[in-house]
Design a protein around this motif. Structure first.
Motif, PDB file in Angstrom:
ATOM      1  N   GLU A   1      -4.708   3.304  -8.116  1.00  0.00           N
ATOM      2  CA  GLU A   1      -5.062   4.596  -8.691  1.00  0.00           C
ATOM      3  C   GLU A   1      -4.309   4.745 -10.008  1.00  0.00           C
ATOM      4  O   GLU A   1      -3.074   4.774 -10.022  1.00  0.00           O
TER       5      GLU A   1
ATOM      6  N   LYS B   1      -3.337   1.801  -3.704  1.00  0.00           N
ATOM      7  CA  LYS B   1      -4.156   2.315  -2.598  1.00  0.00           C
ATOM      8  C   LYS B   1      -4.336   1.250  -1.518  1.00  0.00           C
ATOM      9  O   LYS B   1      -4.264   1.538  -0.339  1.00  0.00           O
ATOM     10  N   LYS B   2      -4.599   0.020  -1.967  1.00  0.00           N
ATOM     11  CA  LYS B   2      -4.708  -1.118  -1.055  1.00  0.00           C
ATOM     12  C   LYS B   2      -4.025  -2.317  -1.701  1.00  0.00           C
ATOM     13  O   LYS B   2      -4.264  -2.610  -2.871  1.00  0.00           O
TER      14      LYS B   2
ATOM     15  N   SER C   1       0.832  -1.201   0.000  1.00  0.00           N
ATOM     16  CA  SER C   1       0.000   0.000   0.000  1.00  0.00           C
ATOM     17  C   SER C   1       0.868   1.252   0.000  1.00  0.00           C
ATOM     18  O   SER C   1       1.895   1.306   0.692  1.00  0.00           O
ATOM     19  N   ASP C   2       0.456   2.252  -0.764  1.00  0.00           N
ATOM     20  CA  ASP C   2       1.135   3.546  -0.931  1.00  0.00           C
ATOM     21  C   ASP C   2       2.351   3.492  -1.841  1.00  0.00           C
ATOM     22  O   ASP C   2       2.982   4.527  -2.088  1.00  0.00           O
TER      23      ASP C   2
ATOM     24  N   LYS D   1      -0.488   4.104  -8.450  1.00  0.00           N
ATOM     25  CA  LYS D   1      -0.285   4.159  -7.004  1.00  0.00           C
ATOM     26  C   LYS D   1      -1.143   3.073  -6.373  1.00  0.00           C
ATOM     27  O   LYS D   1      -2.333   2.942  -6.689  1.00  0.00           O
TER      28      LYS D   1
ATOM     29  N   GLU E   1      -9.698   5.120  -9.526  1.00  0.00           N
ATOM     30  CA  GLU E   1      -9.432   3.901  -8.770  1.00  0.00           C
ATOM     31  C   GLU E   1     -10.006   2.691  -9.486  1.00  0.00           C
ATOM     32  O   GLU E   1     -11.150   2.717  -9.957  1.00  0.00           O
TER      33      GLU E   1
END
Length: 297
Positions: free
Chosen positions: A60, A51-52, A17-18, A49, A65
């Motif tokens: 993303e 997100k989860k 994540s991130d 990116k 998303e």
């Protein structure tokens, strides 16, 4: 010189994540799957990116998303960007042990081309974030006195990285601080790890990391590399520093050597406490075991 590239190829499914990445290839010849990826914006060169990182992953892409199963995500090869840390300090401050604690490896070494100077490096997770940690050869000053020093100083002054992690020796704080103040003069993001903190305490030396932080204006953490004590706090500080560097405003550092030593004296008075300590029985035995006996006549 050493390669400081931060683009690491991975499968999209392996990211956390991130994490941020760019698509480099779609590893399938199935046109239906390729079209499905294209409909989500997942094409060569697209920025993503995470997100989860669960299954399905939430990504993303181009401001939108999308959800993608791990099996499908494993078909996507990405260039994964990581933050870069240079680990620096004087010789013999325990930097190699700190490197091992931060990276979980004993050594991954490579030589600078044309020299015998070794640079250890590792891709590691610190505070849940991915970093490349470079262990720069130890130096006493940014004024190089040898060819080996020149290589190390060039890395510190001229290479592209996100954070300096400077290891200080709690047993010899004043000596470590001169180099630390020189580094602060570079005006680059920096954090200090006071190594051998518990060892120093056993010898009657206590370093107050909070006072040192207030004096210098940058994060400071006390650690013991041999036991791992203090490293959870240090790793949190590293992660926070990289992503919220603007929260920390370093104090102005004197430009002259005389001014630096004056500040070091002031720091020693406020952040360092010295107490006479009688050696323990174990310490006495250790001393006796290493002391040569007088020769018999």
């Amino acid at each position: 010189m050493a390669d400081f590239s931060t683009n690491i190829k991975k499968k999209l499914s392996s990211l956390k994540s991130d994490d941020k990445c760019a698509v480099s290839a779609i590893n399938t010849e199935d046109n239906k799957i390729i079209k499905k990826f294209a409909a989500m914006g997942i094409v060569s060169g697209a920025n993503i990116k995470v997100k989860k990182a669960s299954n399905p992953m939430v990504l993303e892409v181009a401001g939108t998303e999308v959800a993608l199963g791990k099996k499908m995500a494993s078909l996507v090869e990405v260039d994964f960007e990581v933050k870069k840390i240079v680990l620096v300090g004087n010789p013999n401050v325990g930097k190699s042990a700190v490197f091992s604690r931060l990276t979980g490896v004993k050594a991954v070494s490579s030589n600078f081309p044309g020299t015998t100077v070794s640079l250890k490096q590792s891709i590691s997770q610190i505070d849940g974030k991915n970093f490349i940690v470079y262990d720069v050869p130890g130096v006493y000053s940014l004024e190089a006195n040898s060819k080996a020093d020149e290589e190390a100083v060039n890395i510190i002054k001229n290479k592209d990285y996100d954070l300096i992690v400077c290891v200080l020796d709690a047993m010899h704080l004043e000596r470590s601080l001169f180099f630390a103040l020189e580094l602060m003069g570079l005006q680059k993001p920096i954090i200090f790890l006071i190594n051998k903190a518990e060892s120093a305490k056993r010898n009657g030396i206590t370093i107050d990391a909070k006072i040192l932080h207030r004096t210098l204006g940058v994060p400071v953490a006390a650690v013991e590399a041999l036991t791992g004590e203090g490293f959870k706090k240090a790793e949190r500080a590293i992660g926070r520093m990289v992503h919220f560097v603007k929260l920390f405003v370093p104090k102005d550092i004197p430009q002259t050597d005389e001014g630096k030593w004056k500040l070091i004296g002031e720091i020693s008075k406020t952040a360092q406490t010295l107490k006479h300590k009688h050696p323990s029985i174990l310490e006495r035995m250790a001393e006796l075991s290493t002391r040569p006996l007088p020769a018999c006549q």
